[in-house]
Scaffold this motif. Structure first.
Motif, PDB file in Angstrom:
ATOM      1  N   ASN A 103      -1.474   8.949  -5.403  1.00  0.00           N
ATOM      2  CA  ASN A 103      -2.330   9.453  -4.326  1.00  0.00           C
ATOM      3  C   ASN A 103      -2.123   8.684  -3.033  1.00  0.00           C
ATOM      4  O   ASN A 103      -2.740   9.002  -2.017  1.00  0.00           O
ATOM      5  CB  ASN A 103      -3.807   9.357  -4.728  1.00  0.00           C
ATOM      6  CG  ASN A 103      -4.213  10.543  -5.589  1.00  0.00           C
ATOM      7  OD1 ASN A 103      -3.379  11.292  -6.055  1.00  0.00           O
ATOM      8  ND2 ASN A 103      -5.501  10.697  -5.793  1.00  0.00           N
ATOM      9  N   THR A 104      -1.318   7.661  -3.067  1.00  0.00           N
ATOM     10  CA  THR A 104      -1.014   6.891  -1.869  1.00  0.00           C
ATOM     11  C   THR A 104       0.347   7.321  -1.337  1.00  0.00           C
ATOM     12  O   THR A 104       1.349   7.228  -2.041  1.00  0.00           O
ATOM     13  CB  THR A 104      -1.007   5.384  -2.164  1.00  0.00           C
ATOM     14  OG1 THR A 104      -2.291   4.986  -2.639  1.00  0.00           O
ATOM     15  CG2 THR A 104      -0.676   4.592  -0.913  1.00  0.00           C
ATOM     16  N   GLN A 118     -11.542   7.057   5.418  1.00  0.00           N
ATOM     17  CA  GLN A 118     -11.568   7.811   4.173  1.00  0.00           C
ATOM     18  C   GLN A 118     -12.669   8.864   4.153  1.00  0.00           C
ATOM     19  O   GLN A 118     -12.507   9.932   3.579  1.00  0.00           O
ATOM     20  CB  GLN A 118     -11.740   6.865   2.983  1.00  0.00           C
ATOM     21  CG  GLN A 118     -10.570   5.918   2.767  1.00  0.00           C
ATOM     22  CD  GLN A 118      -9.298   6.641   2.402  1.00  0.00           C
ATOM     23  OE1 GLN A 118      -9.263   7.456   1.485  1.00  0.00           O
ATOM     24  NE2 GLN A 118      -8.231   6.358   3.132  1.00  0.00           N
ATOM     25  N   ARG A 136      -6.656  11.668  -1.050  1.00  0.00           N
ATOM     26  CA  ARG A 136      -5.299  11.113  -0.973  1.00  0.00           C
ATOM     27  C   ARG A 136      -5.257  10.132   0.182  1.00  0.00           C
ATOM     28  O   ARG A 136      -5.792  10.405   1.257  1.00  0.00           O
ATOM     29  CB  ARG A 136      -4.254  12.211  -0.761  1.00  0.00           C
ATOM     30  CG  ARG A 136      -3.985  13.068  -1.976  1.00  0.00           C
ATOM     31  CD  ARG A 136      -2.783  13.973  -1.736  1.00  0.00           C
ATOM     32  NE  ARG A 136      -1.583  13.202  -1.440  1.00  0.00           N
ATOM     33  CZ  ARG A 136      -0.770  12.688  -2.362  1.00  0.00           C
ATOM     34  NH1 ARG A 136      -1.040  12.856  -3.639  1.00  0.00           N
ATOM     35  NH2 ARG A 136       0.305  12.031  -2.010  1.00  0.00           N
ATOM     36  N   SER A 137      -4.640   8.993  -0.063  1.00  0.00           N
ATOM     37  CA  SER A 137      -4.495   7.989   0.986  1.00  0.00           C
ATOM     38  C   SER A 137      -3.105   8.091   1.588  1.00  0.00           C
ATOM     39  O   SER A 137      -2.106   8.090   0.858  1.00  0.00           O
ATOM     40  CB  SER A 137      -4.727   6.580   0.423  1.00  0.00           C
ATOM     41  OG  SER A 137      -6.081   6.388   0.087  1.00  0.00           O
ATOM     42  N   THR A 147      -8.013   7.161  -6.455  1.00  0.00           N
ATOM     43  CA  THR A 147      -7.363   6.505  -5.316  1.00  0.00           C
ATOM     44  C   THR A 147      -6.199   5.664  -5.815  1.00  0.00           C
ATOM     45  O   THR A 147      -6.187   5.201  -6.955  1.00  0.00           O
ATOM     46  CB  THR A 147      -8.349   5.608  -4.555  1.00  0.00           C
ATOM     47  OG1 THR A 147      -8.872   4.602  -5.448  1.00  0.00           O
ATOM     48  CG2 THR A 147      -9.504   6.415  -3.989  1.00  0.00           C
ATOM     49  N   ASN A 183     -10.895   1.097   4.211  1.00  0.00           N
ATOM     50  CA  ASN A 183     -11.238   2.469   3.849  1.00  0.00           C
ATOM     51  C   ASN A 183     -11.994   3.185   4.964  1.00  0.00           C
ATOM     52  O   ASN A 183     -12.708   4.153   4.721  1.00  0.00           O
ATOM     53  CB  ASN A 183     -12.074   2.479   2.567  1.00  0.00           C
ATOM     54  CG  ASN A 183     -13.381   1.713   2.729  1.00  0.00           C
ATOM     55  OD1 ASN A 183     -13.663   1.156   3.790  1.00  0.00           O
ATOM     56  ND2 ASN A 183     -14.178   1.675   1.672  1.00  0.00           N
ATOM     57  N   SER A 237       0.820  -1.205   0.000  1.00  0.00           N
ATOM     58  CA  SER A 237       0.000   0.000   0.000  1.00  0.00           C
ATOM     59  C   SER A 237       0.858   1.261   0.000  1.00  0.00           C
ATOM     60  O   SER A 237       0.482   2.273  -0.603  1.00  0.00           O
ATOM     61  CB  SER A 237      -0.917  -0.004   1.225  1.00  0.00           C
ATOM     62  OG  SER A 237      -1.676   1.170   1.302  1.00  0.00           O
ATOM     63  N   ASN A 286      -7.472   9.434   4.820  1.00  0.00           N
ATOM     64  CA  ASN A 286      -7.667  10.376   3.717  1.00  0.00           C
ATOM     65  C   ASN A 286      -7.115  11.729   4.125  1.00  0.00           C
ATOM     66  O   ASN A 286      -7.706  12.436   4.941  1.00  0.00           O
ATOM     67  CB  ASN A 286      -9.149  10.484   3.367  1.00  0.00           C
ATOM     68  CG  ASN A 286      -9.382  11.237   2.060  1.00  0.00           C
ATOM     69  OD1 ASN A 286      -8.525  11.988   1.594  1.00  0.00           O
ATOM     70  ND2 ASN A 286     -10.540  11.022   1.469  1.00  0.00           N
ATOM     71  N   ASN A 306      -4.963   3.304   6.381  1.00  0.00           N
ATOM     72  CA  ASN A 306      -5.005   4.384   5.405  1.00  0.00           C
ATOM     73  C   ASN A 306      -5.908   5.504   5.898  1.00  0.00           C
ATOM     74  O   ASN A 306      -7.044   5.256   6.319  1.00  0.00           O
ATOM     75  CB  ASN A 306      -5.522   3.873   4.053  1.00  0.00           C
ATOM     76  CG  ASN A 306      -4.411   3.288   3.204  1.00  0.00           C
ATOM     77  OD1 ASN A 306      -3.291   3.784   3.233  1.00  0.00           O
ATOM     78  ND2 ASN A 306      -4.714   2.244   2.456  1.00  0.00           N
TER      79      ASN A 306
END
Length: 459
Positions: free
Chosen positions: A165-166, A316, A255-256, A161, A313, A127, A211, A209
């Motif tokens: 963006n991670t 998020q 964004r994660s 996603t 998630n 991830s 956001n 994760n």
């Protein structure tokens, strides 16, 4: 949505993701016995863990040469250089003490404290890898009505996603558990003892994760009607439920960030409280027996069934955190196990196992439509408000071992008969959870009675 094409997801395939995990550990421990009655065990464990992403590439798939790749360059083929993600150096103390209450050594008090640093989950490294699958979600306007996406049918950008963006929080900390145990053991008669133990454990600095691109403050609370368990509006168990509408101006800005959510104000610790009683009859006079009762409660925000928080998630959107604090999906409040073995005449070994469990928790969900971001699914009740059926399972085994003739007596042939679920219990292990769709519908049922015959050869 409601049978009509609503959204399409474009991906940056192929993704040749690679990652490395490196470990180095050692521990030191020692024991002291004082006056023959008090024993101390003290130790410390050191763990070094590194996460690395080597040279790799992604992109170059179906959309690499289209106008979509101009808006989303990650669809084009490109490479990533080697990168060190993080390195942890963790010291975990361990301490245990036991005290013989009587000099006959039939009753012992025990206590212990230990810290355990978690194993690094490969999903977490994947991830945090900058070479991560990219998911571009767009409105789908099916212009020709063929239910097959073609270029030109994409509409408003809903979300992006993965991919670039991670990210990874550079201050991410090593998750760990702290465990305290207190117990007493007593030998009632020769070869038979009973132990009672209390266990309290906390899990801290868990990784998940978050956001970091769309603040929760950009969502507007909206009150909807929860039709309740019957799934019918006006059925008598309706109740208001607050959900959150996303500001369309924030679409595509998510964004994660792989991080410790507690650093962002989220409650993400876990607590386990358990009590167990164990009776143990050592093998003597041709039989042995072990029986146990466990009563437990594990409260979580992120369930233990998810892969280390790398693919979840929950943090998020504000809709995802609704009712998430509760009983873990895998926690059974009561468990009983009885296991015994008897060496019958003619060397036939007979053994049995009985298990009881109070059922697995699950949570009623509600699908909410009509929000700007499209359909969402929320937990309509606190996590773990319901449980599947309690179960009673019994298994039996009979085994006979023959020594084969020859120059050595080491050659043995075992004949085994196993009977699983001898009462043919058809316990429902999992029910559907979606309101008005499959709530209460059996999804997983215990396997039926099974007989298995086997042979074992040893030499």
């Amino acid at each position: 949505q409601s049978g009509v094409p609503f959204s399409v997801i474009i991906e940056n395939t192929p993704v040749g993701a690679k990652w490395l995990q490196k470990y180095g550990s050692f521990y030191v421990q020692d024991a002291w016995t004082i006056a023959g009655r008090l024993t101390l065990n003290l130790g410390v464990r050191y763990d070094h863990i590194r996460a690395i992403t080597p040279d790799q590439s992604s992109g170059g798939g179906d959309f690499a040469t289209t106008y979509l790749a101009d808006a989303f360059p990650e669809l084009k083929e490109h490479g990533f250089p080697r990168k060190d993600l993080w390195a942890w150096n963790s010291m975990a103390p361990r301490a245990a003490v036991s005290f013989d209450i009587d000099r006959a050594r039939k009753t012992v008090l025990k206590a212990g404290y230990a810290r355990y640093y978690h194993f690094l989950n490969s999903q977490q490294i994947w991830s945090a890898n900058p070479n991560f699958p990219l998911f571009i979600t767009l409105r789908w306007n099916d212009l020709n009505g063929d239910s097959r996406f073609q270029l030109g049918e994409e509409g408003t950008l809903l979300s992006v996603t993965g991919g670039s963006n991670t990210g990874l929080d550079p201050e991410i900390r090593h998750p760990h558990s702290d465990e305290l145990t207190i117990g007493i053991g007593h030998e009632i008669v020769r070869d038979f003892s009973v132990n009672a133990n209390f266990i309290y454990r906390t899990d801290s600095d868990l990784i998940y994760n978050v956001n970091s691109g769309i603040p929760f403050s950009s969502y507007t609370p909206v009150e909807v009607i929860d039709p309740g368990s019957d799934g019918v509006v006006g059925g008598g168990d309706d109740a208001p439920l607050t959900v959150y509408a996303q500001d369309p101006a924030t679409f595509g800005r998510g964004r994660s960030l792989l991080a410790n959510p507690s650093e962002f104000g989220f409650e993400n610790g876990r607590t386990y409280t358990g009590f167990e009683v164990i009776g143990n009859k050592r093998l003597s006079n041709r039989w042995q027996f072990v029986g146990s009762l466990v009563v437990s409660k594990m409260e979580v925000t992120t369930p233990t069934s998810e892969a280390g928080g790398a693919i979840g998630n929950i943090f998020q959107t504000p809709n995802n955190v609704l009712n998430t604090r509760g009983i873990d999906d895998l926690n059974q409040k009561y468990q009983i196990k009885l296991q015994g073995t008897y060496i019958a005449p003619y060397g036939i070994v007979v053994s049995g196992l009985y298990r009881y469990g109070s059922g697995l928790p699950y949570t009623r969900q509600l699908v909410v439509r009509g929000l700007p971001q499209g359909p969402i699914t929320v937990l309509a009740e606190p996590r773990g408000s319901r449980t599947s059926d309690a179960y009673h399972w019994t298994d039996l085994r009979a085994e006979k071992t023959f020594t084969l003739p020859g120059a050595t007596s080491r050659r043995r042939l075992g004949v085994i008969l196993d009977l699983f679920n001898i009462t043919n219990a058809s316990t429902v292990l999992q029910y559907g959870s979606r309101t008005g769709i499959d709530l209460g519908v059996p999804r997983v049922v215990r396997n039926p009675r099974i007989a298995r015959f086997g042979v074992r050869f040893g030499w």
